[in-house]
Design an enzyme around this catalytic site. Sequence first.
Site, PDB file in Angstrom:
ATOM      1  N   HIS A  98       0.838  -1.207   0.000  1.00 23.82           N
ATOM      2  CA  HIS A  98       0.000   0.000   0.000  1.00 23.82           C
ATOM      3  C   HIS A  98       0.870   1.254   0.000  1.00 23.82           C
ATOM      4  O   HIS A  98       0.727   2.148   0.834  1.00 23.82           O
ATOM      5  CB  HIS A  98      -0.954  -0.008   1.196  1.00 23.82           C
ATOM      6  CG  HIS A  98      -1.902  -1.164   1.205  1.00 23.82           C
ATOM      7  ND1 HIS A  98      -2.894  -1.313   0.251  1.00 23.82           N
ATOM      8  CD2 HIS A  98      -1.999  -2.234   2.037  1.00 23.82           C
ATOM      9  CE1 HIS A  98      -3.575  -2.422   0.504  1.00 23.82           C
ATOM     10  NE2 HIS A  98      -3.044  -2.997   1.569  1.00 23.82           N
ATOM     11  N   ASP A 272      -6.485   1.688   3.447  1.00 17.16           N
ATOM     12  CA  ASP A 272      -5.192   1.143   3.022  1.00 17.16           C
ATOM     13  C   ASP A 272      -4.521   2.019   1.983  1.00 17.16           C
ATOM     14  O   ASP A 272      -3.299   2.132   1.940  1.00 17.16           O
ATOM     15  CB  ASP A 272      -5.370  -0.261   2.430  1.00 17.16           C
ATOM     16  CG  ASP A 272      -5.413  -1.339   3.497  1.00 17.16           C
ATOM     17  OD1 ASP A 272      -4.857  -1.118   4.582  1.00 17.16           O
ATOM     18  OD2 ASP A 272      -6.012  -2.388   3.245  1.00 17.16           O
TER      19      ASP A 272
END
Length: 373
Positions: A98, A272
């Site tokens: 991420h 995220d």
Amino acid sequence: MAVKNVGVLKEVKDSEYRVGIVPSIARDLVARGLTVFVEKNAGTAIGITDEDYLRAGAEIVSADKIYAECELIVKVKEPQPEECKQLHKGQTLFTFLHLARDPLQAKLLIESGCTAIAYETVTDSSGGLPIIGAMSEISGRLSVKIAAMHLEKPYGGPGILLSGVPGVSAASVIIIGAGVSGTNALRVAVGLGARVTVLDTVIARLRLLDSQFGSYINTVFSTQDAIERYVKDADVVIGAVLVPGASTPKLITRAMVKGMKPGSVIVDMSIDQGGCSETSRVTRLSAPTYVEEGVTHYCVDNMGACVARTATYALNHTTMPFIIRLAEMGVREACLAEPHLLHGLNIHNGQVTHAGVAESLGYTYVAPEKALG
């Protein structure tokens, strides 16, 4: 060039209990001639003992030995700064990254010279995202349960029962995004008797959900106007927006949140990648919520750790084929032979090899094929 040593680290992220490789997968890797090093107590939080790994043929070692000797390291969550600093050139990290929302991690991984393959951008033959999809199923199902709990008075809510009762209306649940996580949230919300509206820009997806759920849900084409209109009257808003590898667009403005009912709940599963609300910021399982503009926000970026044992096995079932390819073929050969793994390549030898990450963080994009030579 094939890998010799595969390492499994104990997660150090706050409240993260999942583990990258379980004993059954370790056993298969050992049977293929690989050495599997597992950090001591890597799985004890979810009932997997060091003895379980030893019976599978793995070796229990220190984290330092894994960083020093393993060509391939398998984790669950993004490496923390102290972990990034131990990675080095010639080493491959396979985990959730991420990076679009995490410039420090990107900088440290680039400086390390390692190869970083992100679970969340690995694809499959149908164009899906199989690894993140497995976790999205879990997060989607958890999101409604979590929202329902935070509507209750003991958790700071207004005291609303999600399903309602005869003579009292059920809660209004708005789901923004009809992908894997949004669809799983929808299934649970419908099952609990909520009034559900799902918004998405893909008409084919809305048509499919309409054919499956009929009058149990309301499907709406997603525009800023529609989001503003439906969010205003919602008891629960679930953010389920995903742009693979890139930052999530801020579809819910602060003004929209300010206009919501006091005590309503936002569960932002998009956190995220930065979150889909202007008011969203990352929280941890140890302190999962905060109140902004009178609205409770739940923005935990590792929701799967709530049910860490279930999530660990679900994750391992999807990562196993990719781990085997990386180990047996070597990273370069596996990525060049397998386009789905190639899509997962985010950083290689100090270069950013995913377009979404490069655009989000302002780096020069280098095509993964070129970076691999």
